[in-house]
Scaffold this motif. Structure first.
Motif, PDB file in Angstrom:
ATOM      1  N   ASN A  23       0.835  -1.209   0.000  1.00 16.22           N
ATOM      2  CA  ASN A  23       0.000   0.000   0.000  1.00 16.22           C
ATOM      3  C   ASN A  23       0.866   1.253   0.000  1.00 16.22           C
ATOM      4  O   ASN A  23       0.587   2.220  -0.718  1.00 16.22           O
ATOM      5  N   ARG A  24       1.923   1.238   0.809  1.00 14.37           N
ATOM      6  CA  ARG A  24       2.816   2.392   0.871  1.00 14.37           C
ATOM      7  C   ARG A  24       3.470   2.631  -0.488  1.00 14.37           C
ATOM      8  O   ARG A  24       3.546   3.773  -0.952  1.00 14.37           O
ATOM      9  N   GLU A  25       3.933   1.564  -1.131  1.00 16.61           N
ATOM     10  CA  GLU A  25       4.552   1.698  -2.447  1.00 16.61           C
ATOM     11  C   GLU A  25       3.555   2.235  -3.466  1.00 16.61           C
ATOM     12  O   GLU A  25       3.903   3.078  -4.306  1.00 16.61           O
ATOM     13  N   ARG A  26       2.304   1.757  -3.418  1.00 14.49           N
ATOM     14  CA  ARG A  26       1.279   2.238  -4.355  1.00 14.49           C
ATOM     15  C   ARG A  26       0.987   3.718  -4.133  1.00 14.49           C
ATOM     16  O   ARG A  26       0.798   4.478  -5.089  1.00 14.49           O
ATOM     17  N   ILE A  27       0.940   4.119  -2.867  1.00 15.34           N
ATOM     18  CA  ILE A  27       0.652   5.528  -2.554  1.00 15.34           C
ATOM     19  C   ILE A  27       1.758   6.427  -3.084  1.00 15.34           C
ATOM     20  O   ILE A  27       1.493   7.462  -3.708  1.00 15.34           O
ATOM     21  N   ARG A  49      -7.440   7.763  -4.753  1.00 18.74           N
ATOM     22  CA  ARG A  49      -8.168   7.055  -5.817  1.00 18.74           C
ATOM     23  C   ARG A  49      -7.201   6.421  -6.806  1.00 18.74           C
ATOM     24  O   ARG A  49      -7.403   5.290  -7.253  1.00 18.74           O
ATOM     25  N   ARG A  50      -6.148   7.155  -7.153  1.00 21.51           N
ATOM     26  CA  ARG A  50      -5.179   6.621  -8.111  1.00 21.51           C
ATOM     27  C   ARG A  50      -4.458   5.399  -7.522  1.00 21.51           C
ATOM     28  O   ARG A  50      -4.130   4.465  -8.256  1.00 21.51           O
ATOM     29  N   ALA A  51      -4.212   5.423  -6.217  1.00 21.21           N
ATOM     30  CA  ALA A  51      -3.515   4.312  -5.566  1.00 21.21           C
ATOM     31  C   ALA A  51      -4.457   3.156  -5.229  1.00 21.21           C
ATOM     32  O   ALA A  51      -3.989   2.066  -4.895  1.00 21.21           O
ATOM     33  N   GLY A  52      -5.763   3.403  -5.306  1.00 21.53           N
ATOM     34  CA  GLY A  52      -6.728   2.357  -4.973  1.00 21.53           C
ATOM     35  C   GLY A  52      -6.847   2.106  -3.487  1.00 21.53           C
ATOM     36  O   GLY A  52      -7.120   0.981  -3.050  1.00 21.53           O
ATOM     37  N   ALA A  56      -7.775   7.254   4.751  1.00 27.46           N
ATOM     38  CA  ALA A  56      -7.267   6.800   6.047  1.00 27.46           C
ATOM     39  C   ALA A  56      -5.987   6.002   5.890  1.00 27.46           C
ATOM     40  O   ALA A  56      -5.082   6.075   6.735  1.00 27.46           O
ATOM     41  N   THR A  57      -5.880   5.246   4.803  1.00 24.78           N
ATOM     42  CA  THR A  57      -4.665   4.466   4.551  1.00 24.78           C
ATOM     43  C   THR A  57      -3.480   5.374   4.308  1.00 24.78           C
ATOM     44  O   THR A  57      -2.355   5.093   4.764  1.00 24.78           O
ATOM     45  N   ILE A  58      -3.693   6.484   3.605  1.00 26.14           N
ATOM     46  CA  ILE A  58      -2.608   7.436   3.381  1.00 26.14           C
ATOM     47  C   ILE A  58      -2.111   7.978   4.712  1.00 26.14           C
ATOM     48  O   ILE A  58      -0.899   8.038   4.977  1.00 26.14           O
TER      49      ILE A  58
END
Length: 225
Positions: A23-27, A49-52, A56-58
């Motif tokens: 998730n961190r890499e996608r962000i 949205r772009r990271a899917g 809250a995850t960010i």
């Protein structure tokens, strides 16, 4: 039974950590793409949205927007450093090494990120001390090899190369919706041709230095009555 439960729990924790890392890499990847495409006005909602992922995850990974920007900068810098070091190690032809580095570094679009980074440049600079030193050494070695081979004009400095890369990848005002990527390769080859020796004309002024790149512009103050 207890050993089985412990193993299952450990496996579950490892999966959670792996998911969090992905998730961190996608962000970070999504943020870089969004900053390049939309500039400083991009929102965390757009990045999420772009990271899917959700907002809250960010915030679970990054305390605030400046922290996300610093991480994007570190990721881009790491890739540019690796490009320079790999070109230096793998290309026997001096100018081919320079061309490989310049083309690869241009794809990182550092010029598009510069206006965003300037708002937090002091903290970003302190976080990139090691990477900056590695990049300077690698680019200096590429330039010196080109000079020694008689392929690169002698009045070009390593810092000149980095400044030019920033300028070549900086979007024109009001042009974010245009597909300027199709012109970058053309302009890059014009730039590379201008680096070759013999030079058609001398360059005015002194070449840039790495210290020039580290200097902040003077702060303007509003005069008081």
């Amino acid at each position: 039974m207890g050993a089985v439960s412990t193993t299952a729990a450990r496996s579950h924790v490892q999966r959670l950590r792996a998911d969090a890392s992905r998730n961190r890499e996608r962000i970070v990847a999504a943020a870089r793409e969004a900053f390049v495409e939309y500039g400083a006005e991009v929102t965390l909602d757009q990045i999420a949205r772009r990271a899917g992922v959700g907002n809250a995850t960010i915030y679970r990974h990054f305390a605030d927007r400046p922290e996300l920007i610093r991480q994007v900068t570190l990721e881009v810098m790491n890739r540019i450093v690796k490009l320079a070091e790999t070109a230096l190690a793998e290309e026997p032809d001096a100018f081919a090494a320079l061309r490989r580095f310049v083309h690869g570094a241009t794809e990182e679009r550092i010029g598009a990120l510069c206006p965003i980074l300037s708002a937090d440049c002091e903290r970003i600079a302190s976080a990139l001390t090691v990477e900056r030193a590695r990049l300077e050494r690698a680019v200096e070695a590429i330039v010196e090899r080109g000079r020694d081979a008689g392929l690169l004009r002698p009045d070009v400095t390593p810092a000149d190369i980095l400044i030019a890369l920033s300028q070549l990848t900086r979007p024109l005002p009001g042009s974010r919706r245009l597909n300027l990527d199709r012109f970058v390769g053309r302009h890059l080859e014009l730039f590379l041709d201008g680096l070759r020796t013999p030079a058609r004309s001398p360059l005015p002024g002194a070449g840039a230095t790495f210290d020039d790149l580290k200097r902040r512009p003077p702060t303007t103050t509003t005069p008081t009555a």
